[in-house]
Every structure is written in structure tokens, then in C-alpha cells.
Write an enzyme that holds these catalytic residues in place. Structure first.
Site, short mmCIF file in Angstrom:
data_model
loop_
_atom_site.label_atom_id
_atom_site.label_comp_id
_atom_site.label_asym_id
_atom_site.label_seq_id
_atom_site.Cartn_x
_atom_site.Cartn_y
_atom_site.Cartn_z
N GLY A 273 0.86 -1.18 0.00
CA GLY A 273 0.00 0.00 0.00
C GLY A 273 0.89 1.22 0.00
O GLY A 273 1.09 1.90 -1.01
N ARG A 274 1.52 1.44 1.18
CA ARG A 274 2.41 2.58 1.36
C ARG A 274 3.46 2.69 0.26
O ARG A 274 3.68 3.76 -0.29
CB ARG A 274 3.11 2.41 2.72
CG ARG A 274 4.00 3.56 3.13
CD ARG A 274 4.83 3.16 4.35
NE ARG A 274 4.01 2.51 5.35
CZ ARG A 274 3.41 3.11 6.36
NH1 ARG A 274 3.57 4.39 6.54
NH2 ARG A 274 2.69 2.42 7.22
N ARG A 310 -0.02 11.36 11.10
CA ARG A 310 1.06 10.42 11.40
C ARG A 310 2.10 10.94 12.39
O ARG A 310 2.52 10.18 13.28
CB ARG A 310 1.70 9.89 10.11
CG ARG A 310 0.70 9.08 9.27
CD ARG A 310 1.34 8.35 8.10
NE ARG A 310 2.25 7.31 8.56
CZ ARG A 310 3.56 7.42 8.60
NH1 ARG A 310 4.15 8.53 8.18
NH2 ARG A 310 4.30 6.44 9.06
N TYR A 314 2.26 8.49 15.39
CA TYR A 314 3.41 7.56 15.42
C TYR A 314 4.75 8.27 15.55
O TYR A 314 5.78 7.66 15.26
CB TYR A 314 3.50 6.77 14.11
CG TYR A 314 2.26 6.16 13.56
CD1 TYR A 314 1.58 5.15 14.24
CD2 TYR A 314 1.79 6.53 12.30
CE1 TYR A 314 0.46 4.55 13.67
CE2 TYR A 314 0.66 5.94 11.74
CZ TYR A 314 0.00 4.95 12.43
OH TYR A 314 -1.09 4.36 11.87
N CYS A 341 -6.08 22.90 17.91
CA CYS A 341 -5.91 23.19 19.32
C CYS A 341 -5.35 21.97 20.06
O CYS A 341 -6.02 21.38 20.91
CB CYS A 341 -7.24 23.61 19.92
SG CYS A 341 -7.79 25.15 19.24
C1 LIG Z 1 -2.03 -2.22 6.18
C2 LIG Z 1 -2.04 -3.51 5.46
C3 LIG Z 1 -1.37 -3.64 4.24
C4 LIG Z 1 -0.56 -2.54 3.62
O1 LIG Z 1 0.48 -2.11 4.43
P1 LIG Z 1 1.53 -1.03 3.84
O2 LIG Z 1 2.41 -0.74 4.98
O3 LIG Z 1 0.71 0.15 3.43
O4 LIG Z 1 2.20 -1.65 2.68
C5 LIG Z 1 -1.45 -4.84 3.57
N1 LIG Z 1 -2.16 -5.88 4.08
C6 LIG Z 1 -2.83 -5.79 5.25
C7 LIG Z 1 -3.59 -6.93 5.75
C8 LIG Z 1 -2.78 -4.61 5.98
O5 LIG Z 1 -3.42 -4.53 7.15
#
Ligand SMILES: *Cc1c(COP(=O)(O)O)cnc(C)c1O
Length: 411
Positions: A273-274, A310, A314, A341
Site C-alpha cells: 500500500g504505502r 502520522r 506515530y 488546538c
Molecule cells: C495495512 C495492510 C497492508 C498494507 O500495508 P503497507 O504498509 O501500506 O504496505 C497490507 N495488508 C494488510 C492486511 C494490511 O493490514
């Protein structure tokens, strides 16, 4: 400054600030990278875009066009996919507490695979599948015990994670028993996701080896999905592993391990994803006031934790520049703070930046993942617009929220 050959100043004039900017040339390159390198001659492969990182219709259209599959975690994410006519057979539906409504929707729309988290969820799926007289493909989310956080990983921790089941635990055994007695649930394999922003390939290899070990219990070739979590570069402290290396390491590990075990699998999946969207994303702000305290200097921006939670959530680190002053000496140690705030509403603490004045534009890098998707209306901030830039052209992907939209649902 130009992004995908579009002048950032022009974007400011056209769309205002704060503004999420996505370099689509870069995004497509990332998708292609995984699709081209994550391949094997011995088994099928599938690259799923983890849509929670940034799920808007326009990005799903690109994923669809590229031939990617999709990871969805909620009715909202499934619905977004439905709205762009994403092929549901290419969707893996995740989550530890999927509601009946979500499961009905997923099964009703012939979702490819449900990634089942626990026994009770499996019972609910069994019930729906029976009612609909419909086959449902599932894989089980396994807690492999491999847990990784950024640069370190540990093999025997997190046995009490909220996600997944432990191999051969009571919960796991009950699930296999239910599957064996079910007419409609089709067991296809295992899933494991070990964490996020991980730089250590050994952690992924360890998880994959575990899943292959578990697959030995089954005579038919399984689907193994090893999740996402590949690290990206937020600041110069991060050195991510290129996607070709990640992909090939995982494929090679699978080949070696399968040969050793004399085993076949049907398919290997990853769910980045990231690492697909983060570095394609920028956030553009306008600097309002500048303030000095006894030990600090603040540049206040017209956004903050509402568009990027974020740092507060984190302690995530970011890098920034002042537009038009990228090459000026970085003479001030400043904290870039938002307008909420909350004392914790700091986007970057102690970064060296050039002298700035009110009205200057500040840009933060690598905000493409978990920025927009985690945005909020706290302090009744309006959600910024999202603009896609590609080959010298810009295109609005999400309109800026209006004040009336903000109150739309209030009675
Ligand atoms: C969050 C998540 C991802 C993606 O994680 P990234 O760090 O964005 O690559 C993939 N699979 C599952 C099950 C997740 O919870």
C-alpha cells in the site's frame, strides 16, 4: 518547483492550500515495478494494492487499468471499488471484525477471497454462504509470530495480536474443522501481514517460510499471501529496499523453500500500500504566522494533524522545503506546526529550513499514504482537495470540502 512537470505555484493558484498532490507518473511506475518483478514460472502471482493507504476512485481506476488486484478492509473500501467497477474476483476482503452487512455485500458481489480472521467470522460466512447457496473462497489470516517494526523484527512475539490465529491453536483447529464440514466454504490458503514500514527483508522471508511450512499440511496447492508493509523513504534516515529487490527476494525465497519441501503452491500474493503511493504524494501548505519562543521557532501552516495525523500518532518524521527557496541556505531550526488546538499538532519538529515569510508555500514529502485516508474534520477543518499531476497536466481527483458539506449530515 515542478512535480510531474507541473508548476506547484500554478497548483496553488488553481486549487488553494492545503493541497494533496500526487505524481501519477511516479505512481504508475511503482505499480508497474511490482507487477513486472513479482513473477514466477512455478506459480501464479498477484499484486494487491492495499487500498487503505489511499482509497479514492481515481487511484482505484489506475490500479484497475494496470491489472492490479485489491485489498479492501471495509464496506466503504468495497463500495469505492464497486463504484469504479473493479473486478470483485480480484479483491481480497480483510478485517478482524467484518460485520454481517459487509460480508453480505462482499459475498453478494462475488468477492474473490475473504481473508478470515477468526472462528466466529467463519461461522458467519458459513451461514451467509448456506443461505445464498454460494461458494465462498477463503484464506485464513495467520499470526505467524513474526512481528516487525521498521528496522527490527522479532520471531516469537505478539502471540496476543488482535489479528489472525496461531497455527494449530484451538481457534485454528476449530476453523479447519468447520471448513471440512462445510459445503460452501472453500479453503484456499493463508495470509500473514507482519507490520508496516519494514526495511528488513529477513522479516518477510521468515514469515514466508512459516506459511510454506503450514502449507505442507494440505495436499492441494495453496494461495499464500504475505501482506504488505514494505518501507518507504520519509527522510534521509530511511533507505527502503527497491521493489525489484523485494519482489525477487520473495519469489526466490519461495522457490528455494518449496524445492526444499518438495511442495507446490497455487499462488503467491503481496499487498503493498504505502510503498506504492507514499513517495508519490506531497502536501502543499501556506505559511501563516511565524513565532519565536525562548527555545523554538515556529512556522505555522494552514493544515496539520487533520490532513496528516502520522506525526502525532506515530512520531512519524517528514522532510520539507519552502517553495522557491529550495536552494537557499537552511538557516533556521524550526518546528512546522498545524492550526489545531493540540500541542501535539506538529508536522515536523526541528527541521532546518530557509528564512521564510508569511504567504510562502511549504511542501512536505512522502505524504501519499495514510495522509488523506486518515484525514479528519477535527476543529472542523475542511478536507483538502487532491490533485493528480501527470506528464505536465493536472487533474482534480477529490474536490476540497466546502463548509456546507461539512455540515451536510448535521440535523
Ligand atoms: C495495512 C495492510 C497492508 C498494507 O500495508 P503497507 O504498509 O501500506 O504496505 C497490507 N495488508 C494488510 C492486511 C494490511 O493490514
Amino acid at each position: 518547483m515542478r512535480i510531474a512537470d507541473v508548476d506547484v505555484m500554478d497548483l496553488k493558484k488553481k486549487y488553494g492550500t492545503p493541497l494533496y498532490i500526487y505524481d501519477i507518473d511516479h505512481l504508475k511506475k511503482n505499480m508497474d515495478g511490482y507487477l513486472n518483478y513479482f513473477k514466477s514460472n512455478d506459480f501464479d502471482t498477484e499484486v494487491l494494492y492495499a487500498s487503505k493507504a489511499f482509497s479514492v476512485k481515481e487511484v482505484l481506476r489506475i490500479a484497475k487499468e494496470k491489472g492490479m488486484s485489491l485489498d479492501c478492509v471495509s464496506l466503504g473500501e468495497l463500495y469505492t471499488a464497486k463504484k469504479v467497477e473493479f473486478d470483485f474476483s480480484k479483491i481480497y476482503f480483510h478485517g478482524n471484525n467484518k460485520t454481517r452487512e459487509e460480508l453480505e455485500f462482499a459475498i453478494g458481489n462475488n468477492v474473490g477471497i475473504i481473508v478470515v480472521d477468526n472462528f466466529m467470522e467463519l461461522e458467519a460466512i458459513e451461514d451467509i454462504a448456506n443461505n445464498k447457496k454460494k461458494n465462498v473462497n477463503i484464506i485464513i489470516r495467520i499470526n505467524s509470530g513474526v512481528s516487525a517494526h521498521t528496522h527490527k523484527f522479532i520471531v516469537t512475539s505478539h502471540i496476543d495480536s488482535k489479528f489472525g490465529v496461531l497455527y494449530k491453536s484451538e481457534e485454528y483447529n476449530k476453523m479447519l474443522e468447520l471448513i471440512a464440514n462445510s459445503n460452501f466454504i472453500k479453503f484456499k490458503g493463508f495470509h500473514s501481514h507482519i507490520g508496516s514500514q519494514i526495511f528488513d527483508l529477513e522479516a518477510f522471508r521468515a514469515a514466508l517460510v512459516k506459511l510454506i511450512g503450514y502449507a505442507k499440511d494440505f495436499s492441494e496447492p495453496l494461495i499464500l499471501n504475505i501482506g504488505g508493509g514494505f518501507g518507504v523513504r520519509y527522510t534521509s534516515e530511511d533507505s527502503p529496499i527497491p521493489f525489484d529487490v523485494v519482489s525477487q527476494t520473495l519469489i526466490n525465497t519461495a522457490h528455494e523453500e518449496l524445492a526444499k519441501e518438495n511442495l507446490k503452491i497455487q499462488k503467491l500474493c503481496i499487498e503493498p500500500g504505502r510503498s506504492i503511493v507514499a513517495e508519490c504524494g506531497y502536501t502543499l501548505y501556506e505559511i501563516g504566522y511565524i513565532k519565536k519562543t525562548p527555545n523554538k521557532m515556529y512556522y505555522f501552516i494552514d493544515g496539520g494533524m487533520t490532513d496528516n495525523i502520522r506525526p502525532a500518532l506515530y512520531q512519524a518524521k517528514y522532510d520539507a522545503d519552502i517553495i522557491g527557496k529550495e536552494n537557499e541556505p537552511k538557516v533556521n531550526k524550526v518546528t512546522v506546526a498545524g492550526k489545531c488546538c493540540e500541542s501535539g499538532d506538529l508536522i515536523i519538529e526541528d527541521i532546518m529550513l530557509p528564512e521564510a515569510k508569511s504567504g510562502d508555500l511549504l511542501i512536505t514529502y512522502t505524504t501519499g499514504a495514510y495522509g488523506y485516508s486518515m484525514s479528519s474534520n477535527y476543529n472542523k477543518a475542511l478536507t483538502p482537495a487532491v490533485v493528480f499531476v501527470e506528464g505536465g497536466k493536472d487533474k482534480l481527483a477529490v474536490k476540497r470540502q466546502t463548509l456546507d458539506e461539512l455540515l451536510e449530515r448535521e440535523i
